[in-house]
Motif scaffolding. Structure first.
Motif, PDB file in Angstrom:
ATOM      1  N   VAL A 209       0.834  -1.207   0.000  1.00 20.06           N
ATOM      2  CA  VAL A 209       0.000   0.000   0.000  1.00 20.06           C
ATOM      3  C   VAL A 209       0.868   1.256   0.000  1.00 20.06           C
ATOM      4  O   VAL A 209       0.616   2.206  -0.750  1.00 20.06           O
ATOM      5  CB  VAL A 209      -0.947   0.001   1.214  1.00 20.06           C
ATOM      6  N   ILE A 210       1.897   1.258   0.836  1.00 13.98           N
ATOM      7  CA  ILE A 210       2.779   2.431   0.929  1.00 13.98           C
ATOM      8  C   ILE A 210       3.538   2.642  -0.387  1.00 13.98           C
ATOM      9  O   ILE A 210       3.640   3.770  -0.889  1.00 13.98           O
ATOM     10  CB  ILE A 210       3.759   2.276   2.105  1.00 13.98           C
ATOM     11  N   LEU A 211       4.067   1.575  -0.963  1.00 14.41           N
ATOM     12  CA  LEU A 211       4.768   1.691  -2.240  1.00 14.41           C
ATOM     13  C   LEU A 211       3.810   2.149  -3.335  1.00 14.41           C
ATOM     14  O   LEU A 211       4.168   2.988  -4.177  1.00 14.41           O
ATOM     15  CB  LEU A 211       5.388   0.343  -2.612  1.00 14.41           C
ATOM     16  N   ASN A 212       2.604   1.609  -3.326  1.00 17.67           N
ATOM     17  CA  ASN A 212       1.612   1.992  -4.322  1.00 17.67           C
ATOM     18  C   ASN A 212       1.241   3.462  -4.190  1.00 17.67           C
ATOM     19  O   ASN A 212       1.058   4.173  -5.183  1.00 17.67           O
ATOM     20  CB  ASN A 212       0.364   1.119  -4.170  1.00 17.67           C
ATOM     21  N   LYS A 213       1.143   3.911  -2.945  1.00 15.67           N
ATOM     22  CA  LYS A 213       0.827   5.325  -2.696  1.00 15.67           C
ATOM     23  C   LYS A 213       1.925   6.223  -3.246  1.00 15.67           C
ATOM     24  O   LYS A 213       1.646   7.259  -3.871  1.00 15.67           O
ATOM     25  CB  LYS A 213       0.631   5.564  -1.204  1.00 15.67           C
ATOM     26  N   ALA A 214       3.183   5.864  -3.019  1.00 16.69           N
ATOM     27  CA  ALA A 214       4.305   6.667  -3.510  1.00 16.69           C
ATOM     28  C   ALA A 214       4.285   6.743  -5.032  1.00 16.69           C
ATOM     29  O   ALA A 214       4.458   7.822  -5.620  1.00 16.69           O
ATOM     30  CB  ALA A 214       5.622   6.071  -3.025  1.00 16.69           C
ATOM     31  N   MET A 215       4.070   5.611  -5.687  1.00 23.22           N
ATOM     32  CA  MET A 215       4.040   5.601  -7.150  1.00 23.22           C
ATOM     33  C   MET A 215       2.830   6.361  -7.677  1.00 23.22           C
ATOM     34  O   MET A 215       2.931   7.093  -8.678  1.00 23.22           O
ATOM     35  CB  MET A 215       4.015   4.154  -7.652  1.00 23.22           C
ATOM     36  N   SER A 216       1.692   6.206  -7.020  1.00 26.78           N
ATOM     37  CA  SER A 216       0.482   6.917  -7.443  1.00 26.78           C
ATOM     38  C   SER A 216       0.682   8.420  -7.337  1.00 26.78           C
ATOM     39  O   SER A 216       0.209   9.188  -8.185  1.00 26.78           O
ATOM     40  CB  SER A 216      -0.708   6.489  -6.578  1.00 26.78           C
ATOM     41  N   LEU A 217       1.369   8.845  -6.291  1.00 24.13           N
ATOM     42  CA  LEU A 217       1.630  10.263  -6.094  1.00 24.13           C
ATOM     43  C   LEU A 217       2.473  10.819  -7.238  1.00 24.13           C
ATOM     44  O   LEU A 217       2.195  11.905  -7.769  1.00 24.13           O
ATOM     45  CB  LEU A 217       2.333  10.473  -4.752  1.00 24.13           C
ATOM     46  N   ILE A 218       3.484  10.064  -7.645  1.00 24.46           N
ATOM     47  CA  ILE A 218       4.337  10.484  -8.759  1.00 24.46           C
ATOM     48  C   ILE A 218       3.518  10.575 -10.046  1.00 24.46           C
ATOM     49  O   ILE A 218       3.622  11.546 -10.812  1.00 24.46           O
ATOM     50  CB  ILE A 218       5.519   9.508  -8.941  1.00 24.46           C
ATOM     51  N   VAL A 219       2.687   9.568 -10.296  1.00 24.97           N
ATOM     52  CA  VAL A 219       1.870   9.540 -11.514  1.00 24.97           C
ATOM     53  C   VAL A 219       0.900  10.718 -11.549  1.00 24.97           C
ATOM     54  O   VAL A 219       0.729  11.378 -12.582  1.00 24.97           O
ATOM     55  CB  VAL A 219       1.109   8.207 -11.633  1.00 24.97           C
ATOM     56  N   VAL A 220       0.252  11.014 -10.416  1.00 21.39           N
ATOM     57  CA  VAL A 220      -0.721  12.112 -10.367  1.00 21.39           C
ATOM     58  C   VAL A 220      -0.036  13.454 -10.583  1.00 21.39           C
ATOM     59  O   VAL A 220      -0.547  14.328 -11.302  1.00 21.39           O
ATOM     60  CB  VAL A 220      -1.485  12.105  -9.027  1.00 21.39           C
ATOM     61  N   ILE A 221       1.137  13.649  -9.964  1.00 20.43           N
ATOM     62  CA  ILE A 221       1.869  14.910 -10.118  1.00 20.43           C
ATOM     63  C   ILE A 221       2.230  15.158 -11.582  1.00 20.43           C
ATOM     64  O   ILE A 221       2.139  16.280 -12.083  1.00 20.43           O
ATOM     65  CB  ILE A 221       3.142  14.909  -9.235  1.00 20.43           C
ATOM     66  N   THR A 222       2.614  14.100 -12.283  1.00 22.94           N
ATOM     67  CA  THR A 222       2.970  14.246 -13.693  1.00 22.94           C
ATOM     68  C   THR A 222       1.728  14.345 -14.585  1.00 22.94           C
ATOM     69  O   THR A 222       1.782  14.951 -15.663  1.00 22.94           O
ATOM     70  CB  THR A 222       3.837  13.061 -14.162  1.00 22.94           C
ATOM     71  N   ALA A 223       0.630  13.745 -14.141  1.00 23.71           N
ATOM     72  CA  ALA A 223      -0.587  13.721 -14.969  1.00 23.71           C
ATOM     73  C   ALA A 223      -1.356  15.036 -14.933  1.00 23.71           C
ATOM     74  O   ALA A 223      -2.014  15.396 -15.912  1.00 23.71           O
ATOM     75  CB  ALA A 223      -1.507  12.585 -14.529  1.00 23.71           C
ATOM     76  N   LEU A 224      -1.287  15.752 -13.816  1.00 24.04           N
ATOM     77  CA  LEU A 224      -2.095  16.964 -13.664  1.00 24.04           C
ATOM     78  C   LEU A 224      -1.773  18.028 -14.707  1.00 24.04           C
ATOM     79  O   LEU A 224      -2.684  18.567 -15.345  1.00 24.04           O
ATOM     80  CB  LEU A 224      -1.939  17.521 -12.244  1.00 24.04           C
ATOM     81  N   PRO A 225      -0.487  18.377 -14.950  1.00 23.18           N
ATOM     82  CA  PRO A 225      -0.202  19.373 -16.007  1.00 23.18           C
ATOM     83  C   PRO A 225      -0.680  18.910 -17.378  1.00 23.18           C
ATOM     84  O   PRO A 225      -1.219  19.705 -18.158  1.00 23.18           O
ATOM     85  CB  PRO A 225       1.333  19.498 -15.971  1.00 23.18           C
TER      86      PRO A 225
END
Length: 252
Positions: A38-54
């Motif tokens: 869960v923690i690893l998934n959260k970290a990766m999801s955070l990276i994906v969302v940060i790059t996806a928003l722009p």
């Protein structure tokens, strides 16, 4: 990276980041225990969302999304608290219990996927006060689910935004990212206080490589959007989620 790219393509083809598919993979293929996954998934999801928003703001311009800030604020009033609660619960659960919870949530995501892409959605008629209260309540629930699974929660957020506020589904996708990012940061902050957070420090390279693959895959999946008919793709993805739920449920 290839696993991350494959997951990204799956998610990108339906407009998501793919974290729902990444979680069971982290457990079943890479052998991480429930909370670590869960923690690893959260970290990766955070990276994906940060790059996806722009990138998302290219599809839906800021000028179009900005006037909808009350929707984002309404949901955040609940989701920030829900994220803290969900992360707290996850850190206190026995691994066996967390596996069962994750399995049930994977089934919930499968049901939401079927409903939003096959069943169709239309806004419900609510008074402004009831809508605000419902938005806070939905935000709490969504924040808890996203924190427990380590996902952005778009598959649940997007239909919620469409149903409660009656906005276009494309705009709802952008608004869901605006809600997801601070919600994920709150959950990530809560997880950072737990001893299990050490798994992130011990697997930094793995996270970066797999997250990079997910970002690339999401872009590729977006380009392939519509190539595979939804009537074929969605049932396959639902079947994958249900199969993953069974495997996670049986995990020791």
């Amino acid at each position: 990276m290839w696993w991350g790219a494959a997951i990204g393509v799956l998610g990108g083809m339906i407009g998501l980041g793919g974290a729902e598919f990444r979680l069971p993979l982290l457990i079943s293929v890479f052998g991480f225990v429930a909370l670590q996954a869960v923690i690893l998934n959260k970290a990766m999801s955070l990276i994906v969302v940060i790059t996806a928003l722009p990138a998302r703001l290219i599809v839906v311009p800021y000028a179009e999304a900005a006037p909808q800030w009350p929707i984002v604020v309404n949901l955040l009033c609940g989701s920030l608290a829900g994220a803290w609660i969900g992360a707290t619960w996850a850190t206190r659960m026995r691994s066996a219990t967390l596996y069962r919870v994750l399995a049930v949530l994977l089934v919930l995501i499968a049901a939401a996927l079927a409903w939003s892409h096959i069943g169709g959605m239309s806004a419900v008629s609510l008074s402004p006060v009831i809508r605000v209260v419902a938005g806070v309540g939905a935000g709490v629930a969504l924040g808890i689910v996203a924190a427990l699974m380590g996902v952005a929660g778009g598959e649940l957020l997007i239909p919620t935004i469409v149903l409660l506020y009656g906005v276009d589904i494309k705009l709802a996708g952008t608004l869901s990212l605006a809600v997801s990012l601070p919600t994920m940061i709150v959950a990530f902050t809560r997880y950072s206080r737990d001893q299990s957070f050490q798994v992130l420090r011990a697997n930094t390279s793995f996270v970066v490589v797999m997250a990079a693959g997910s970002v690339i895959g999401t872009v590729l999946g977006g380009l392939l959007l519509g190539v595979v008919p939804a009537v074929v793709l969605i049932p396959v993805l639902i079947a994958l989620l249900l199969l993953s739920a069974v495997k996670v449920w049986r995990h020791d």
